[in-house]
Every structure is written in structure tokens, then in C-alpha cells.
Scaffold this motif. Structure first.
Motif, mmCIF file in Angstrom:
data_model
loop_
_atom_site.group_PDB
_atom_site.id
_atom_site.type_symbol
_atom_site.label_atom_id
_atom_site.label_comp_id
_atom_site.label_asym_id
_atom_site.label_seq_id
_atom_site.Cartn_x
_atom_site.Cartn_y
_atom_site.Cartn_z
ATOM 1 N N PHE A 119 0.859 -1.100 0.017
ATOM 2 C CA PHE A 119 -0.091 0.009 0.049
ATOM 3 C C PHE A 119 0.785 1.245 0.021
ATOM 4 O O PHE A 119 0.254 2.505 -0.233
ATOM 5 C CB PHE A 119 -1.099 -0.014 1.218
ATOM 6 N N ASP A 120 2.192 1.104 0.558
ATOM 7 C CA ASP A 120 3.037 2.226 -0.222
ATOM 8 C C ASP A 120 3.028 2.969 -1.450
ATOM 9 O O ASP A 120 3.290 3.975 -1.538
ATOM 10 C CB ASP A 120 4.407 2.111 0.298
ATOM 11 N N HIS A 121 2.609 1.977 -2.311
ATOM 12 C CA HIS A 121 2.493 2.384 -3.907
ATOM 13 C C HIS A 121 1.499 3.625 -3.964
ATOM 14 O O HIS A 121 1.478 4.264 -4.864
ATOM 15 C CB HIS A 121 2.043 1.062 -4.594
ATOM 16 N N MET A 122 0.596 3.431 -3.012
ATOM 17 C CA MET A 122 -0.434 4.468 -3.140
ATOM 18 C C MET A 122 -0.204 5.967 -2.590
ATOM 19 O O MET A 122 -0.874 6.758 -2.929
ATOM 20 C CB MET A 122 -2.038 4.110 -2.259
ATOM 21 N N ASP A 123 0.832 5.903 -1.989
ATOM 22 C CA ASP A 123 1.410 7.206 -1.582
ATOM 23 C C ASP A 123 1.780 8.287 -2.907
ATOM 24 O O ASP A 123 2.536 7.675 -3.428
ATOM 25 C CB ASP A 123 2.522 7.184 -0.385
ATOM 26 N N GLY A 124 1.273 9.262 -2.903
ATOM 27 C CA GLY A 124 1.651 9.978 -4.081
ATOM 28 C C GLY A 124 0.449 10.070 -5.073
ATOM 29 O O GLY A 124 0.557 11.025 -5.958
ATOM 30 N N LEU A 125 -0.544 9.262 -4.876
ATOM 31 C CA LEU A 125 -1.527 9.347 -5.952
ATOM 32 C C LEU A 125 -2.650 10.515 -5.888
ATOM 33 O O LEU A 125 -3.141 10.574 -4.560
ATOM 34 C CB LEU A 125 -2.560 7.898 -5.913
ATOM 35 N N GLU A 126 -2.840 11.154 -6.540
ATOM 36 C CA GLU A 126 -3.500 12.592 -6.344
ATOM 37 C C GLU A 126 -4.946 12.391 -6.985
ATOM 38 O O GLU A 126 -5.782 13.435 -6.741
ATOM 39 C CB GLU A 126 -2.585 13.660 -6.901
ATOM 40 N N HIS A 127 -5.225 11.663 -8.041
ATOM 41 C CA HIS A 127 -6.502 11.779 -8.820
ATOM 42 C C HIS A 127 -7.257 10.637 -8.655
ATOM 43 O O HIS A 127 -8.289 10.491 -9.367
ATOM 44 C CB HIS A 127 -5.904 11.868 -10.185
ATOM 45 N N VAL A 128 -6.985 9.641 -7.672
ATOM 46 C CA VAL A 128 -7.891 8.618 -7.634
ATOM 47 C C VAL A 128 -9.161 8.908 -6.789
ATOM 48 O O VAL A 128 -9.355 9.584 -5.668
ATOM 49 C CB VAL A 128 -7.506 7.324 -6.409
ATOM 50 N N GLU A 129 -10.258 8.650 -7.632
ATOM 51 C CA GLU A 129 -11.609 9.415 -7.232
ATOM 52 C C GLU A 129 -12.621 7.907 -6.685
ATOM 53 O O GLU A 129 -13.319 8.062 -6.169
ATOM 54 C CB GLU A 129 -12.273 9.724 -8.330
ATOM 55 N N LYS A 130 -12.262 6.801 -7.426
ATOM 56 C CA LYS A 130 -13.082 5.537 -7.031
ATOM 57 C C LYS A 130 -12.126 4.604 -6.623
ATOM 58 O O LYS A 130 -11.230 4.268 -7.387
ATOM 59 C CB LYS A 130 -14.028 5.229 -8.220
ATOM 60 N N MET A 131 -12.625 3.520 -5.769
ATOM 61 C CA MET A 131 -11.784 2.421 -5.271
ATOM 62 C C MET A 131 -12.897 1.393 -4.968
ATOM 63 O O MET A 131 -13.959 1.517 -4.141
ATOM 64 C CB MET A 131 -11.001 2.880 -4.396
ATOM 65 N N ARG A 132 -12.665 0.212 -5.468
ATOM 66 C CA ARG A 132 -13.471 -0.951 -5.094
ATOM 67 C C ARG A 132 -12.509 -2.140 -4.501
ATOM 68 O O ARG A 132 -11.567 -2.451 -5.231
ATOM 69 C CB ARG A 132 -14.110 -1.426 -6.644
ATOM 70 N N LEU A 133 -12.526 -2.544 -3.411
ATOM 71 C CA LEU A 133 -12.098 -3.643 -2.708
ATOM 72 C C LEU A 133 -13.170 -4.778 -2.533
ATOM 73 O O LEU A 133 -13.910 -4.511 -1.638
ATOM 74 C CB LEU A 133 -11.280 -3.275 -1.488
ATOM 75 N N CYS A 134 -13.021 -5.789 -3.547
ATOM 76 C CA CYS A 134 -13.886 -6.671 -3.377
ATOM 77 C C CYS A 134 -13.136 -8.017 -3.354
ATOM 78 O O CYS A 134 -12.360 -8.559 -4.384
ATOM 79 C CB CYS A 134 -14.829 -6.623 -4.546
ATOM 80 N N LYS A 135 -13.606 -9.159 -2.408
ATOM 81 C CA LYS A 135 -12.856 -10.301 -2.364
ATOM 82 C C LYS A 135 -11.451 -10.420 -2.306
ATOM 83 O O LYS A 135 -10.710 -10.917 -2.972
ATOM 84 C CB LYS A 135 -13.561 -11.293 -3.521
ATOM 85 N N CYS A 136 -11.093 -9.366 -1.582
ATOM 86 C CA CYS A 136 -9.491 -9.134 -1.308
ATOM 87 C C CYS A 136 -8.979 -9.994 -0.184
ATOM 88 O O CYS A 136 -9.325 -9.557 0.816
ATOM 89 C CB CYS A 136 -8.981 -7.749 -1.371
ATOM 90 N N HIS A 137 -8.556 -11.015 -0.184
ATOM 91 C CA HIS A 137 -8.405 -11.937 0.941
ATOM 92 C C HIS A 137 -7.180 -11.251 1.975
ATOM 93 O O HIS A 137 -7.069 -11.722 3.047
ATOM 94 C CB HIS A 137 -8.080 -13.408 0.421
ATOM 95 N N TYR A 138 -6.200 -10.624 1.498
ATOM 96 C CA TYR A 138 -5.159 -10.231 2.090
ATOM 97 C C TYR A 138 -5.361 -8.689 2.639
ATOM 98 O O TYR A 138 -4.474 -8.283 3.494
ATOM 99 C CB TYR A 138 -3.826 -10.171 1.181
#
Length: 199
Positions: free
Chosen positions: A101-120
Motif C-alpha cells: 500500500f505504500d504504492h498509493m502514497d503520491g496518488l492525487e487523482h484517485v476518485e473511485k476504489m473498489r476492494l472486493c474479495k481481497c483476501h489479504y
């Protein structure tokens, strides 16, 4: 002679039941896919590095100004790296995990996110999302569905997403205090449309 001996030993491994080691193997592989390469982020920027991470792990991304979802790692767009900014993430059945999730640091334009059946996915993943200043500003819609390791502690961290307009929580057996969550979100985000389908 050595080659023949090694080949014979490897052939002998085929006799082992695959299931006894498969969980370990997939866990190891998913850990490799989630490993953060900070030099790569520096070299190509957060959007490209996050795209590579998400697609490696089986998620999809959509870029700002484009209708098409990208799901094939080998078909990521080429050209100017500044041109492609992640607007939406669909992590259905993806193997994303906390360490990535450190990959998400710096993302400025993400408006929508769906986490579905993510076992981890665990509480600390949602806490990370809630702490990232740029996501606090940009994220408008979020869906969390059938992620069995999520509890109230993780969900409540999303109340830091100050521009969140829509939140769907469904089939999350670890979330127990439904009324407390409703009240907390009403206080923190009064304009939020909160949809709960919790058993």
C-alpha cells in the motif's frame, strides 16, 4: 552427470501432493508481487508504479480522461508518464496486501476504489488509505465487499477521507458495531451516502 541427478530429484518432487505446499507458494508469490520498489516509484512516478503493482496483483485501473479499464500488465500504455493518472481502481479478487500500500502514497487523482474479495486486505490497509493526505482529498467513492479480515477499526479509519461522497460496505463479517459506524460517519462526513449490507 550432475544434470541427470538434479533432473531425477526434481522428478521425484512431482510425487509430492501439490496442495501441501501451494498455500506457501502463493503466499510467497503474492508477497513478491506486493514488494515496494521505491527506486521504481522515483524513476517512473507514483501513478505508473502503482499501476504496475495493481495489475501484477490482478486489479484493474482506469486513467483520468479514459473510459477503458487496464487489466493486462503487458499492455500498460506507453508514452509520457505524466499523461496517465489513475482515476479509478477495481481490486476485485486482487492479491494486494498491506506491504504494497505504500504504492498509493503520491496518488492525487484517485476518485473511485473498489476492494472486493481481497483476501489479504486487513485493517491496516484501510488505515493507510485514511492517512494518505492526497487520497483524503481525491477519493469520492469507495466499495468494500467480502473482505473477511476487515473490522470496525479499519472501516472507521475511512472517516478521514474528507471528500468521500459514497461508501458501500457489504458482507464484512468482522464488522460488528453497525450503529456506532453509522453515527461516526454521520458526525465526520455528514454528506456521505453510506450503504450497509452487513449481517
Amino acid at each position: 552427470m550432475l544434470f541427470g541427478k538434479v533432473s531425477w530429484q526434481l522428478c521425484g518432487l512431482k510425487k509430492l501432493p501439490w496442495s501441501c505446499d501451494s498455500r506457501y507458494f502463493w503466499g510467497w508469490l503474492n508477497t513478491v508481487f506486493n514488494k515496494v520498489d521505491y527506486e521504481r516509484i522515483r524513476d517512473v512516478g507514483p501513478d505508473r508504479a502503482a499501476s504496475e503493482w495493481l495489475l501484477r496483483c490482478g486489479a484493474m485501473v482506469r486513467y483520468h480522461g479514459y473510459d477503458r479499464w487496464h487489466k493486462n500488465y503487458n499492455n500498460l500504455p506507453t508514452g509520457s508518464l505524466d499523461k496517465y493518472k489513475i482515476q479509478a481502481i477495481d481490486a476485485t479478487n486482487a492479491c494486494i496486501m498491506s506491504m504494497g500500500f505504500d504504492h498509493m502514497d503520491g496518488l492525487e487523482h484517485v476518485e473511485k476504489m473498489r476492494l472486493c474479495k481481497c483476501h489479504y486486505i486487513e485493517d491496516d490497509c484501510l488505515q493507510k488509505i485514511g492517512q494518505l493526505e492526497k487520497l483524503q482529498k481525491s477519493l469520492l467513492e469507495m466499495e468494500i465487499i467480502s473482505c473477511g479480515n476487515i473490522t470496525d477499526k479499519g472501516v472507521i479509519a475511512l472517516s478521514n477521507l474528507r471528500n468521500l461522497k459514497y461508501l458501500l460496505l457489504s458482507d464484512l463479517p468482522g464488522v460488528k458495531e453497525k450503529e456506532n459506524l453509522v453515527q461516526a460517519f454521520k458526525t465526520a462526513l455528514p454528506s456521505l451516502e453510506l450503504k450497509l449490507d452487513l449481517k
